[in-house]
Design a protein around this motif. Sequence first.
Motif, PDB file in Angstrom:
ATOM      1  N   VAL A 222      -9.956 155.819 104.188  1.00 53.60           N
ATOM      2  CA  VAL A 222     -11.348 154.925 104.799  1.00 53.60           C
ATOM      3  C   VAL A 222     -11.767 155.148 106.272  1.00 53.60           C
ATOM      4  CG1 VAL A 222     -11.988 152.615 105.532  1.00 53.60           C
ATOM      5  CG2 VAL A 222     -11.385 153.043 103.299  1.00 53.60           C
ATOM      6  N   VAL A 223     -10.510 155.611 107.222  1.00 51.57           N
ATOM      7  CA  VAL A 223     -10.687 155.662 108.723  1.00 51.57           C
ATOM      8  C   VAL A 223     -11.403 156.871 108.983  1.00 51.57           C
ATOM      9  CG1 VAL A 223      -9.546 155.830 110.626  1.00 51.57           C
ATOM     10  CG2 VAL A 223      -8.655 154.053 109.130  1.00 51.57           C
ATOM     11  N   PRO A 224     -10.906 157.995 108.436  1.00 51.55           N
ATOM     12  CA  PRO A 224     -12.029 159.342 108.491  1.00 51.55           C
ATOM     13  C   PRO A 224     -13.213 158.903 108.238  1.00 51.55           C
ATOM     14  CG  PRO A 224      -9.624 159.948 107.883  1.00 51.55           C
ATOM     15  CD  PRO A 224      -9.773 158.380 107.338  1.00 51.55           C
TER      16      PRO A 224
ATOM     17  N   ALA B 107     -20.334 152.030 108.604  1.00 50.12           N
ATOM     18  CA  ALA B 107     -18.881 152.034 109.039  1.00 50.12           C
ATOM     19  C   ALA B 107     -18.250 150.710 108.613  1.00 50.12           C
ATOM     20  CB  ALA B 107     -18.483 152.248 110.439  1.00 50.12           C
ATOM     21  N   LEU B 108     -19.011 149.820 109.029  1.00 51.52           N
ATOM     22  CA  LEU B 108     -18.736 148.116 108.626  1.00 51.52           C
ATOM     23  C   LEU B 108     -18.436 148.156 107.082  1.00 51.52           C
ATOM     24  CD1 LEU B 108     -20.673 146.175 111.173  1.00 51.52           C
ATOM     25  CD2 LEU B 108     -18.158 146.602 110.962  1.00 51.52           C
ATOM     26  N   LYS B 109     -19.434 148.630 106.559  1.00 51.00           N
ATOM     27  CA  LYS B 109     -19.474 148.548 105.089  1.00 51.00           C
ATOM     28  C   LYS B 109     -18.265 149.508 104.345  1.00 51.00           C
ATOM     29  CE  LYS B 109     -22.470 149.446 101.109  1.00 51.00           C
ATOM     30  NZ  LYS B 109     -23.872 149.866 100.608  1.00 51.00           N
ATOM     31  N   LEU B 110     -17.861 150.484 104.856  1.00 51.45           N
ATOM     32  CA  LEU B 110     -16.635 151.085 104.626  1.00 51.45           C
ATOM     33  C   LEU B 110     -15.293 150.286 104.627  1.00 51.45           C
ATOM     34  CD1 LEU B 110     -17.286 154.896 105.694  1.00 51.45           C
ATOM     35  CD2 LEU B 110     -17.611 153.880 103.274  1.00 51.45           C
ATOM     36  N   LEU B 111     -15.442 149.807 105.886  1.00 48.84           N
ATOM     37  CA  LEU B 111     -14.192 148.932 106.263  1.00 48.84           C
ATOM     38  C   LEU B 111     -14.101 147.632 105.433  1.00 48.84           C
ATOM     39  CD1 LEU B 111     -14.352 148.962 110.099  1.00 48.84           C
ATOM     40  CD2 LEU B 111     -12.745 149.976 108.824  1.00 48.84           C
ATOM     41  N   ALA B 112     -15.357 146.939 105.068  1.00 46.93           N
ATOM     42  CA  ALA B 112     -15.111 145.817 103.985  1.00 46.93           C
ATOM     43  C   ALA B 112     -14.741 146.480 102.788  1.00 46.93           C
ATOM     44  CB  ALA B 112     -16.532 145.366 103.919  1.00 46.93           C
ATOM     45  N   ILE B 113     -15.211 147.654 102.283  1.00 46.87           N
ATOM     46  CA  ILE B 113     -14.453 148.192 100.868  1.00 46.87           C
ATOM     47  C   ILE B 113     -13.054 148.271 101.050  1.00 46.87           C
ATOM     48  CG2 ILE B 113     -14.903 150.067  99.425  1.00 46.87           C
ATOM     49  CD1 ILE B 113     -17.704 150.093 100.108  1.00 46.87           C
ATOM     50  N   GLY B 114     -12.789 148.938 102.021  1.00 47.42           N
ATOM     51  CA  GLY B 114     -11.361 149.323 102.085  1.00 47.42           C
ATOM     52  C   GLY B 114     -10.454 147.785 102.127  1.00 47.42           C
TER      53      GLY B 114
END
Lengths: 159, 58
Positions: free
Chosen positions: A106-108, A119-126
């Motif tokens: 998720v971080v990369p 990026a916030l959406k990816l963090l939420a999914i993670g």
Amino acid sequence: MNGWLAAAAALLACGVGPTLWGVATGPVRRRVVAQNTATLLVCLATLLLAQGYDRSSYVDVALVLAVLGPAGTLVYARLLAEDLKAAPPTGRAGTWAAVALTPLVVVPLCVAAGPGRAALKLLAIGALLVAGNMVAARALRGAGRTDCEGAGPAEAARG
Amino acid sequence: MRDTAAAVVEFAGWWLALGALWLLLIGSVDGLELLVGAGVGLLGTVAARAARRAVDER
């Protein structure tokens, strides 16, 4: 073929392949844990493919899978409660591997997406992935118990 | 009176949280999206409050 697609291919070949084999063979306690891990790995692969093919709609597929995957594991915990009570899954290697692998993916992706809502959406999914995996794993370990331990998700799994 | 105030605060809290989640997850933000998000958030708030009350009063 770029790095993201290569990473997704590696994840599918080295991760989802063995976990699918683990779902198809072996005792019940290994199969449900493998199912839990497989949904997480497929979700991570979908996120990588979304970046590799540059199609942001695939991120929504990963989001739905991050929600429905642990829910499916909870359903299996409920339906297989008797088998799991006789032989509950032990060991937390799967959970720790999931918790370690998710930030690595998720971080990369967040760095590649740049600061913003994506990026916030990816963090939420993670976060959903890690939390869902831990909740489902805890429910699997406590699925067959009839005493008051294993409360919370196990209670929900028993309905 | 205090119950009503608590209910209003909870309703607003759920609506804002669900609306923020909507804005986070959609692709592009424009006026129509805000309207749809507010409406869907309203439905979600009603359902969330009902679920919370059902769980708390079980």
